[in-house]
Enzyme design. Sequence first.
Site, PDB file in Angstrom:
ATOM      1  N   GLY A  98      14.565  11.060 -14.948  1.00 19.37           N
ATOM      2  CA  GLY A  98      15.291  11.650 -13.832  1.00 19.37           C
ATOM      3  C   GLY A  98      15.696  13.081 -14.157  1.00 19.37           C
ATOM      4  CB  THR A  99      16.889  14.603 -17.330  1.00 17.19           C
ATOM      5  OG1 THR A  99      17.996  13.724 -17.484  1.00 17.19           O
ATOM      6  CG2 THR A  99      17.257  15.982 -17.833  1.00 17.19           C
ATOM      7  CD  GLN A 149      24.054   6.216 -10.752  1.00 13.12           C
ATOM      8  OE1 GLN A 149      24.344   5.086 -10.367  1.00 13.12           O
ATOM      9  NE2 GLN A 149      23.883   6.506 -12.028  1.00 13.12           N
ATOM     10  CG  HIS A 199      16.899   4.447 -17.276  1.00 10.07           C
ATOM     11  ND1 HIS A 199      18.227   4.306 -17.605  1.00 10.07           N
ATOM     12  CD2 HIS A 199      16.688   5.776 -17.166  1.00 10.07           C
ATOM     13  CE1 HIS A 199      18.785   5.506 -17.709  1.00 10.07           C
ATOM     14  NE2 HIS A 199      17.871   6.415 -17.441  1.00 10.07           N
ATOM     15  CB  THR A 215      -1.915  11.701 -21.385  1.00  9.57           C
ATOM     16  OG1 THR A 215      -2.912  12.650 -21.763  1.00  9.57           O
ATOM     17  CG2 THR A 215      -2.551  10.341 -21.153  1.00  9.57           C
ATOM     18  CB  CYS A 249      26.742  13.126 -21.190  1.00 11.28           C
ATOM     19  SG  CYS A 249      25.575  12.485 -20.014  1.00 11.28           S
TER      20      CYS A 249
HETATM   21  C1  LIG Z   1      21.059   8.848 -15.045  1.00 15.69           C
HETATM   22  C2  LIG Z   1      21.104  10.008 -14.124  1.00 15.69           C
HETATM   23  C3  LIG Z   1      20.257  11.118 -14.303  1.00 15.69           C
HETATM   24  C4  LIG Z   1      19.327  11.248 -15.479  1.00 15.69           C
HETATM   25  O1  LIG Z   1      18.233  10.364 -15.421  1.00 15.69           O
HETATM   26  P1  LIG Z   1      17.467  10.048 -16.803  1.00 15.69           P
HETATM   27  O2  LIG Z   1      16.228   9.321 -16.377  1.00 15.69           O
HETATM   28  O3  LIG Z   1      18.384   9.190 -17.604  1.00 15.69           O
HETATM   29  O4  LIG Z   1      17.162  11.342 -17.443  1.00 15.69           O
HETATM   30  C5  LIG Z   1      20.333  12.143 -13.382  1.00 15.69           C
HETATM   31  N1  LIG Z   1      21.175  12.098 -12.344  1.00 15.69           N
HETATM   32  C6  LIG Z   1      21.987  11.044 -12.133  1.00 15.69           C
HETATM   33  C7  LIG Z   1      22.886  11.036 -10.934  1.00 15.69           C
HETATM   34  C8  LIG Z   1      21.995   9.979 -13.014  1.00 15.69           C
HETATM   35  O5  LIG Z   1      22.821   8.945 -12.812  1.00 15.69           O
END
Ligand SMILES: *Cc1c(COP(=O)(O)O)cnc(C)c1O
Length: 406
Positions: A71-72, A179, A201, A237, A325
């Site tokens: 997601g990041t 979320q 995840h 890949t 974090c």
């Molecule tokens: C967990 C989260 C992310 C980051 O996603 P990752 O796959 O863990 O890098 C970004 N934004 C929000 C709102 C999140 O809850």
Amino acid sequence: MDLIYFDHAATTPTRPEVIEAMLPYYREKWGNPSSLHTSGRLAAEGMDKARQDLAALLGALPEEIVFTGSGTEADNLALIGTAIAQENKGDHIITSRIEHHAVLHTAQFLEKRGMKVTYLPVDSQGLVDPDDVRKAITDKTILVSIMHANNEIGTIEPIAEIGAVCREKEVLFHTDAVQTVGHVPINVREMNIDLLALSAHKLYGPKGVGALFVRKGVRISPIMFGGGHERGRRSSTENVPGIVGLGEAARLAREEMDSAPRHDAELRDRLIEGVLERVPDSLLTGHPTQRLPNNASFCVRYVEGESMLLNLDFENICASSGSACTSGSLEASHVLLALGIPHDLAHGSLRLSVGRGNTGEEVDRFLEVFPPIVEKLRAMSPLSPSRSADEWEGTEPDHAHEQAGE
Ligand SMILES: *Cc1c(COP(=O)(O)O)cnc(C)c1O
């Protein structure tokens, strides 16, 4: 005693069905999806199906999905990719003060390199005002990035309204929906979304795989260069088993979009009612109704979030304080501070996020164990009652005004 897991906003367990769907892509169909031979084609077919299943969950087209490593990464690609692609059009980005660090720190990185960034405020319940978005847009604005729901307090933003403002003003609109995807119905067309980030995840898929929806016709620059995978937008890949897992998680989420959120919301509401009733001087954070079905978040006066977590962990209950974090550092959460919550109160934050595996018995057990923990911590707390903590009255609208003079 079994572990009680109330931290689904941090990560969710990978569903057994998802693991089953992934295994053949480790064991037999391990080819490189770019290869033209049979082995490659088998892997590519699995990825195609995942792309279709994920697109269906979002109301998108398969070719509008770009798989990423998280997601990041999807958030980074949305912001940096747009900033580069639109550098001749303008240099202004609008976001909010309560974004996840994946957006906030990316915006700050761009700011250091010369972009102008507006960080919109939120109200005491965490809502961004679409009218503030409208007023902040200038002829130099190239992107608005407002999260769909906040990971700490659960508030769901008026995304469709903000999307409509952006469409009217012809500014691209990105939303961090990590979320909400799989938890709340989403239709990128109806909500006027141009870019949307998600992560496997957080919806019972595997870690280390995410995606960015990029509406057809929207140009973004890649931020990784190489073999031109994902239509040139994300070279590497592909993580085929992970992508297949994400697809299966999306397919199951779509199938259960009626029942799963209802299950979560019932437990959430029991947690909210139970905590507010049994723990004196506790406040709900975030919006009372416009919130994630799985999120119950609080501030508890005169106690430290970390002490609550340690004591709950001792009882085999997993919870969170602020974002994962932020906890571990002594800084109060930027989200809680943006709501106007004073520092000392913000340090007593507790987030419970439920999921499909949780039961009513687990909620009962929590409500039995938690009040004595708070009582014990208060008895030995150096945080004496202070005036500043009394200035913030939580999110119950009825009390917002009448208690202001206390
Ligand atoms: C967990 C989260 C992310 C980051 O996603 P990752 O796959 O863990 O890098 C970004 N934004 C929000 C709102 C999140 O809850």
